[in-house]
Scaffold this motif. Structure first.
Motif, short mmCIF file in Angstrom:
data_model
loop_
_atom_site.label_atom_id
_atom_site.label_comp_id
_atom_site.label_asym_id
_atom_site.label_seq_id
_atom_site.Cartn_x
_atom_site.Cartn_y
_atom_site.Cartn_z
N PRO A 54 0.79 -1.23 0.00
CA PRO A 54 0.00 0.00 0.00
C PRO A 54 0.83 1.28 0.00
O PRO A 54 0.35 2.33 -0.43
CB PRO A 54 -0.84 -0.12 1.27
CG PRO A 54 -0.06 -1.02 2.16
CD PRO A 54 0.66 -1.98 1.26
N GLU A 55 2.06 1.21 0.48
CA GLU A 55 2.91 2.40 0.57
C GLU A 55 4.32 1.97 0.95
O GLU A 55 4.57 0.79 1.23
CB GLU A 55 2.38 3.37 1.64
CG GLU A 55 2.24 2.71 3.00
CD GLU A 55 2.16 3.69 4.15
OE1 GLU A 55 3.05 4.57 4.20
OE2 GLU A 55 1.26 3.57 4.98
N LEU A 56 5.25 2.92 0.98
CA LEU A 56 6.61 2.64 1.43
C LEU A 56 7.05 3.59 2.53
O LEU A 56 8.17 3.48 3.03
CB LEU A 56 7.60 2.72 0.25
CG LEU A 56 7.48 1.60 -0.79
CD1 LEU A 56 8.47 1.83 -1.93
CD2 LEU A 56 7.69 0.23 -0.17
N GLU A 57 6.19 4.54 2.91
CA GLU A 57 6.56 5.49 3.96
C GLU A 57 6.64 4.81 5.32
O GLU A 57 7.49 5.15 6.14
CB GLU A 57 5.55 6.64 4.00
CG GLU A 57 5.64 7.56 2.79
CD GLU A 57 4.70 8.75 2.90
OE1 GLU A 57 4.02 8.87 3.93
OE2 GLU A 57 4.67 9.56 1.96
N ASN A 58 5.74 3.87 5.57
CA ASN A 58 5.82 3.08 6.81
C ASN A 58 6.92 2.06 6.65
O ASN A 58 6.88 1.23 5.73
CB ASN A 58 4.48 2.39 7.07
CG ASN A 58 4.43 1.70 8.42
OD1 ASN A 58 5.43 1.23 8.93
ND2 ASN A 58 3.24 1.62 9.00
N PRO A 59 7.94 2.06 7.52
CA PRO A 59 9.10 1.20 7.34
C PRO A 59 8.78 -0.29 7.31
O PRO A 59 9.60 -1.08 6.83
CB PRO A 59 9.97 1.53 8.57
CG PRO A 59 9.54 2.88 9.00
CD PRO A 59 8.08 2.95 8.70
N ILE A 60 7.61 -0.71 7.79
CA ILE A 60 7.30 -2.13 7.80
C ILE A 60 7.14 -2.67 6.39
O ILE A 60 7.46 -3.83 6.10
CB ILE A 60 6.02 -2.41 8.64
CG1 ILE A 60 5.91 -3.91 8.95
CG2 ILE A 60 4.78 -1.90 7.93
CD1 ILE A 60 7.04 -4.47 9.76
N PHE A 61 6.69 -1.83 5.45
CA PHE A 61 6.46 -2.32 4.08
C PHE A 61 7.77 -2.50 3.31
O PHE A 61 7.93 -3.52 2.62
CB PHE A 61 5.48 -1.41 3.36
CG PHE A 61 4.12 -1.43 3.99
CD1 PHE A 61 3.42 -2.62 4.13
CD2 PHE A 61 3.52 -0.27 4.46
CE1 PHE A 61 2.16 -2.66 4.73
CE2 PHE A 61 2.27 -0.29 5.05
CZ PHE A 61 1.59 -1.50 5.19
N PRO A 62 8.73 -1.59 3.40
CA PRO A 62 10.04 -1.90 2.82
C PRO A 62 10.70 -3.13 3.45
O PRO A 62 11.41 -3.88 2.77
CB PRO A 62 10.86 -0.63 3.11
CG PRO A 62 9.86 0.45 3.22
CD PRO A 62 8.65 -0.18 3.84
N ALA A 63 10.44 -3.35 4.74
CA ALA A 63 10.99 -4.53 5.40
C ALA A 63 10.42 -5.80 4.79
O ALA A 63 11.15 -6.76 4.50
CB ALA A 63 10.70 -4.49 6.91
N PHE A 64 9.11 -5.83 4.58
CA PHE A 64 8.48 -6.97 3.91
C PHE A 64 9.02 -7.13 2.49
O PHE A 64 9.31 -8.24 2.04
CB PHE A 64 6.96 -6.81 3.86
CG PHE A 64 6.25 -7.44 5.02
CD1 PHE A 64 6.26 -8.82 5.19
CD2 PHE A 64 5.56 -6.67 5.94
CE1 PHE A 64 5.60 -9.42 6.26
CE2 PHE A 64 4.90 -7.26 7.02
CZ PHE A 64 4.91 -8.64 7.18
#
Length: 356
Positions: free
Chosen positions: A65-75
């Motif tokens: 959904p986005e990349l601003e939240n660091p959890i999504f780049p981690a995934f």
């Protein structure tokens, strides 16, 4: 077109209606029947529609959904590395405000012939969304796996953290520190992870603090999964007397710390804060954030394994793989303020706990 449909139907041994469904990417056709129709197309010398051409064996789509939240780049990093080790090339597609939607990104990936798609925190987690979009994707012969979120209406493997267990860990930790007024700040109620966290949180308050169901539910504040959303939700909870706030993301937790400091309160001296995710660099905030660690590595690798099994023709069970989270205690939680049950110094009945 009628003659063409009749020829293909005769060659494949199916009805013209079935041929039409395959050519238009409609659901309701078994993989074996779909392959028979495509084989008939090839044998008769017809060119397959672009979306039905042979899928690339090397590309796998990943939609976040986005990349601003660091959890999504981690995934994305974990999933990308796992795919690369198996000889696949990940194609990252990210939604942006005012930009491409999940459906548009899915169509783009299908047109590029990806072998499969992994959805992270997609519309499958939204209880108000139309799940027919995923049945249509399955009808096009594209395998997919869902991360974070669950719907019984979607036939696919799901990978999730145990959100209820996560809230039990958080509440148990705070109660052990003497907190009696604990709030929960989280996103919109229509999302499955939000509903599960709410259930785990309110049940834990009832069991560990003896609150009624209505009292427990009154300690839940919905907002947005952003720093600003966390600030607004936590501010409301603090103003209602909470000495501790559990947040549904680390970004929201940073907003909660800001809300406390805006009110002249110290973290953790006056207000304890717990996040969720254990995003990269979150251990280096001020103070270092106590958080619930989402098992990103295990979840990402499980999603890749399930997708590759689907691609390989041995589908994983259409069920949910649930992973246990872990409480990581750092500097943003401490004992409840001495001599008072809330930052306002009052209990539910309005009496000062220090003097009765």
């Amino acid at each position: 077109m009628t003659a063409r449909l009749a020829d293909i139907a005769a060659q494949a041994g199916v009805s013209e209606a079935t041929v039409s469904r395959v050519l238009n990417g409609k659901p309701g056709v078994s993989p074996a029947t779909r392959e028979s129709v495509l084989a008939a197309l090839d044998l008769l010398g017809y060119e397959r529609p672009m979306r039905l051409r042979q899928r690339s064996a090397g590309l796998v789509g990943l939609i976040t959904p986005e990349l601003e939240n660091p959890i999504f780049p981690a995934f994305a990093q974990v999933i990308g590395q796992a795919l690369t080790r198996q000889g696949y090339t990940p194609v990252l597609a990210t939604q942006t405000p005012g930009g491409s939607t999940e459906d548009e990104l899915t169509e783009m990936l299908v047109d590029r012939g990806v072998a499969g798609i992994i959805f992270v925190s997609g519309l499958h987690a939204d209880t108000t969304a139309d799940m027919q979009r995923y049945e249509q994707l399955r009808g096009k012969g594209v395998p997919f796996v869902m991360v974070n979120g669950f719907s019984p209406r979607v036939r696919a493997p799901f990978v999730s953290p145990d959100d209820r267990a996560a809230m039990r860990l958080a509440v148990t930790h705070l109660v052990s520190l003497g907190h009696e007024h604990i709030g929960l700040a989280l996103g919109p109620a229509r999302f499955v992870p939000v509903q599960r966290k709410t259930e785990g949180f309110t049940t834990s308050l009832q069991e560990q603090l003896g609150l009624s169901r209505s009292q427990a539910e009154s300690m839940v504040q919905h907002s947005l999964y952003t720093l600003e959303g966390g600030q607004a939700a936590a501010g409301s909870l603090i103003d209602r007397g909470c000495t501790a706030v559990v947040c549904a993301s680390d970004m929201m937790a940073l907003g909660a710390i800001r809300a406390a400091r805006q009110r002249g309160l110290a973290v953790p001296g006056d207000v304890s804060v717990i996040g969720f995710d254990d995003s990269p660099l979150i251990a280096f905030t001020d103070p270092p954030l106590t958080t619930i660690r989402q098992p990103v590595t295990a979840m990402g690798q499980a999603a890749v394994r399930a997708l590759l099994e689907e691609i390989g023709g041995t589908p994983a069970p259409h069920s949910e793989f649930v992973f246990l989270p872990e409480l990581v205690v750092r500097g943003s939680t401490a004992s409840a303020p001495q001599g008072r049950g809330s930052v306002s110094g009052r209990t539910e009945g309005g009496r000062d706990r220090s003097g009765g």
